[in-house]
Design a protein around this motif. Structure first.
Motif, PDB file in Angstrom:
ATOM      1  N   LEU A 144     -16.462  -2.073 -16.584  1.00  0.00           N
ATOM      2  CA  LEU A 144     -17.141  -3.365 -16.504  1.00  0.00           C
ATOM      3  C   LEU A 144     -18.336  -3.298 -15.543  1.00  0.00           C
ATOM      4  N   PRO A 145     -19.397  -4.051 -15.822  1.00  0.00           N
ATOM      5  CA  PRO A 145     -20.525  -4.094 -14.896  1.00  0.00           C
ATOM      6  C   PRO A 145     -20.264  -5.005 -13.699  1.00  0.00           C
ATOM      7  N   HIS A 146     -19.131  -5.703 -13.697  1.00  0.00           N
ATOM      8  CA  HIS A 146     -18.791  -6.645 -12.647  1.00  0.00           C
ATOM      9  C   HIS A 146     -17.986  -5.948 -11.548  1.00  0.00           C
ATOM     10  N   PRO A 147     -17.919  -6.513 -10.340  1.00  0.00           N
ATOM     11  CA  PRO A 147     -17.033  -5.969  -9.302  1.00  0.00           C
ATOM     12  C   PRO A 147     -15.578  -6.167  -9.693  1.00  0.00           C
ATOM     13  N   VAL A 148     -14.786  -5.105  -9.552  1.00  0.00           N
ATOM     14  CA  VAL A 148     -13.380  -5.135  -9.949  1.00  0.00           C
ATOM     15  C   VAL A 148     -12.539  -4.479  -8.854  1.00  0.00           C
ATOM     16  N   ALA A 149     -11.365  -5.056  -8.598  1.00  0.00           N
ATOM     17  CA  ALA A 149     -10.412  -4.481  -7.654  1.00  0.00           C
ATOM     18  C   ALA A 149      -9.026  -4.479  -8.271  1.00  0.00           C
ATOM     19  N   ILE A 150      -8.290  -3.390  -8.068  1.00  0.00           N
ATOM     20  CA  ILE A 150      -6.874  -3.313  -8.415  1.00  0.00           C
ATOM     21  C   ILE A 150      -6.118  -3.259  -7.096  1.00  0.00           C
ATOM     22  N   LEU A 151      -5.297  -4.275  -6.848  1.00  0.00           N
ATOM     23  CA  LEU A 151      -4.600  -4.403  -5.574  1.00  0.00           C
ATOM     24  C   LEU A 151      -3.100  -4.437  -5.820  1.00  0.00           C
ATOM     25  N   GLY A 152      -2.332  -3.753  -4.981  1.00  0.00           N
ATOM     26  CA  GLY A 152      -0.892  -3.902  -5.140  1.00  0.00           C
ATOM     27  C   GLY A 152      -0.070  -2.806  -4.518  1.00  0.00           C
ATOM     28  N   ASP A 153       1.234  -2.935  -4.771  1.00  0.00           N
ATOM     29  CA  ASP A 153       2.215  -1.932  -4.383  1.00  0.00           C
ATOM     30  C   ASP A 153       2.312  -0.947  -5.542  1.00  0.00           C
ATOM     31  N   PHE A 154       1.749   0.238  -5.342  1.00  0.00           N
ATOM     32  CA  PHE A 154       1.702   1.243  -6.399  1.00  0.00           C
ATOM     33  C   PHE A 154       2.954   2.122  -6.417  1.00  0.00           C
ATOM     34  N   ASN A 155       3.771   2.059  -5.367  1.00  0.00           N
ATOM     35  CA  ASN A 155       4.954   2.908  -5.291  1.00  0.00           C
ATOM     36  C   ASN A 155       4.625   4.376  -5.550  1.00  0.00           C
ATOM     37  N   VAL A 156       3.481   4.812  -5.027  1.00  0.00           N
ATOM     38  CA  VAL A 156       3.062   6.210  -5.095  1.00  0.00           C
ATOM     39  C   VAL A 156       2.557   6.617  -3.715  1.00  0.00           C
ATOM     40  N   ILE A 157       3.095   7.719  -3.201  1.00  0.00           N
ATOM     41  CA  ILE A 157       2.593   8.338  -1.976  1.00  0.00           C
ATOM     42  C   ILE A 157       1.596   9.398  -2.416  1.00  0.00           C
ATOM     43  N   PRO A 158       0.288   9.164  -2.282  1.00  0.00           N
ATOM     44  CA  PRO A 158      -0.687  10.065  -2.904  1.00  0.00           C
ATOM     45  C   PRO A 158      -0.658  11.502  -2.401  1.00  0.00           C
ATOM     46  N   ASP A 201      -9.226  10.598   7.901  1.00  0.00           N
ATOM     47  CA  ASP A 201      -8.484  11.592   8.680  1.00  0.00           C
ATOM     48  C   ASP A 201      -7.365  10.976   9.506  1.00  0.00           C
ATOM     49  N   THR A 202      -6.952   9.767   9.163  1.00  0.00           N
ATOM     50  CA  THR A 202      -5.956   9.044   9.951  1.00  0.00           C
ATOM     51  C   THR A 202      -4.662   8.890   9.165  1.00  0.00           C
ATOM     52  N   ARG A 203      -3.539   9.124   9.830  1.00  0.00           N
ATOM     53  CA  ARG A 203      -2.249   8.787   9.220  1.00  0.00           C
ATOM     54  C   ARG A 203      -2.055   7.279   9.352  1.00  0.00           C
ATOM     55  N   ILE A 204      -2.174   6.598   8.254  1.00  0.00           N
ATOM     56  CA  ILE A 204      -2.105   5.144   8.249  1.00  0.00           C
ATOM     57  C   ILE A 204      -1.112   4.721   7.170  1.00  0.00           C
ATOM     58  N   TYR A 205      -0.192   3.854   7.540  1.00  0.00           N
ATOM     59  CA  TYR A 205       0.909   3.495   6.656  1.00  0.00           C
ATOM     60  C   TYR A 205       0.883   2.003   6.316  1.00  0.00           C
ATOM     61  N   THR A 206       1.563   1.667   5.208  1.00  0.00           N
ATOM     62  CA  THR A 206       1.645   0.272   4.766  1.00  0.00           C
ATOM     63  C   THR A 206       3.085  -0.196   4.576  1.00  0.00           C
ATOM     64  N   PHE A 207       4.038   0.728   4.674  1.00  0.00           N
ATOM     65  CA  PHE A 207       5.460   0.430   4.431  1.00  0.00           C
ATOM     66  C   PHE A 207       6.294   1.204   5.439  1.00  0.00           C
ATOM     67  N   TRP A 208       7.297   0.511   5.981  1.00  0.00           N
ATOM     68  CA  TRP A 208       8.257   1.133   6.880  1.00  0.00           C
ATOM     69  C   TRP A 208       9.630   0.595   6.518  1.00  0.00           C
ATOM     70  N   ASP A 209      10.594   1.484   6.231  1.00  0.00           N
ATOM     71  CA  ASP A 209      11.915   0.984   5.853  1.00  0.00           C
ATOM     72  C   ASP A 209      12.621   0.400   7.079  1.00  0.00           C
ATOM     73  N   TYR A 210      13.808  -0.137   6.847  1.00  0.00           N
ATOM     74  CA  TYR A 210      14.523  -0.862   7.897  1.00  0.00           C
ATOM     75  C   TYR A 210      15.436   0.031   8.740  1.00  0.00           C
ATOM     76  N   ARG A 222       2.335   5.315   2.962  1.00  0.00           N
ATOM     77  CA  ARG A 222       1.184   4.576   2.424  1.00  0.00           C
ATOM     78  C   ARG A 222       1.372   4.461   0.917  1.00  0.00           C
ATOM     79  N   ILE A 223       1.826   3.281   0.479  1.00  0.00           N
ATOM     80  CA  ILE A 223       2.078   3.073  -0.952  1.00  0.00           C
ATOM     81  C   ILE A 223       1.399   1.814  -1.488  1.00  0.00           C
ATOM     82  N   ASP A 224       0.819   1.008  -0.597  1.00  0.00           N
ATOM     83  CA  ASP A 224       0.080  -0.183  -1.021  1.00  0.00           C
ATOM     84  C   ASP A 224      -1.403   0.170  -1.015  1.00  0.00           C
ATOM     85  N   HIS A 225      -2.049   0.037  -2.173  1.00  0.00           N
ATOM     86  CA  HIS A 225      -3.413   0.558  -2.322  1.00  0.00           C
ATOM     87  C   HIS A 225      -4.372  -0.524  -2.807  1.00  0.00           C
TER      88      HIS A 225
END
Length: 264
Positions: A144-158, A201-210, A222-225
């Protein structure tokens, strides 16, 4: 309302919007994101707190589910204009995992990608099929020629840099070669992984279990992208994680993850 010079887009897996509405409202009040993708509502449509969110200044569209899943999109000062709910490609799939709308001039897709555990097995097979459907549909969004974002919990550790201890997660569906390869194919369409782009170059996380104070010790994943197409990525200014939300009492195991872009 004056036109915004920048927009803050965020994704947040609330892990039950009924139980965690106070935390959600406190975060919205403090951080004031303009667009929010929510996952794991764990609530039927009629139980979605639309009135409370409207009182907080947010319009919403949502797709609930009784016990699991559920996604929503919020707009600060506006109601998102829905363009699609449910990912195409598998008509029999009724799980509430995808919603898409125009918000503040941006096409936003909110996703909750299947976890896939245990693997191997039918849940992992479903995860991979879902990723193939996402890749196919995302190719139309990327073009698309428009700005687009896909946001969410991808459940993938890249990569291994996106997990505190790769060895302890080797058998998990989130880190399997097939999951990672599918995510790479998605990025190859031209999507920018905003958080990694801003923090290469930073270890940055979005999820931490209990378990074992992992949040307090910063032993996370890092699974939320936040993926931006080329048009929107050209306006990328910053990205980060509101880890303070995860450290609150009775918090979700995810933290809100955000990106700031110049307004289109």
């Amino acid at each position: 309302m004056p036109r915004r010079k920048t927009l803050k887009l965020a994704t947040y897996n609330v892990n039950g919007i009924g139980n965690r509405l106070p935390q959600l409202l406190a975060w919205l009040d403090r951080e004031a994101p303009d667009v929010v993708a929510l996952q794991e509502l764990k609530a039927v449509d009629s139980a979605f707190p639309a009135a409370e969110l409207e009182a907080a200044g947010y319009g919403a569209i949502w797709q609930g589910e009784s016990r699991w899943n559920g996604v929503a999109l919020l707009g600060r000062g506006v109601t998102p204009v829905e363009s699609r709910r449910r990912l195409p490609g598998e008509p029999a799939d009724t799980q509430s995992r995808y919603i898409e709308a125009a918000v503040h001039g941006i096409v936003v897709a909110g996703i909750y990608l299947p976890n896939g555990n245990p693997q191997p097995g039918p849940k992992f097979d479903y995860k991979l099929r879902w990723m193939e459907r996402l890749i196919k549909h995302a190719s139309t969004l990327a073009a698309l020629p428009h700005p687009v974002a896909i946001l969410g919990d991808f459940n993938v550790i890249p990569t291994d840099d996106d997990v505190y201890d790769p060895k302890s997660w080797r058998k998990d569906a989130l880190i399997q070669p097939e999951s990672r390869a599918a995510f790479e194919r998605l990025l190859a369409q031209g999507w920018t992984d905003a958080l990694r782009h801003c923090h290469p170059d930073t270890r940055i996380y979005t999820f931490w279990d209990y378990f074992r104070q992992h949040a307090e010790r910063d032993r996370g994943l890092r699974i939320d992208h936040l993926l931006l197409n080329d048009t929107l990525a050209a306006h990328l200014q910053d990205a980060g994680v509101d880890r303070w939300v995860r450290l609150q009492d009775k918090a979700s195991d995810h933290a809100p993850t955000w990106v700031v872009v110049k307004a289109p």
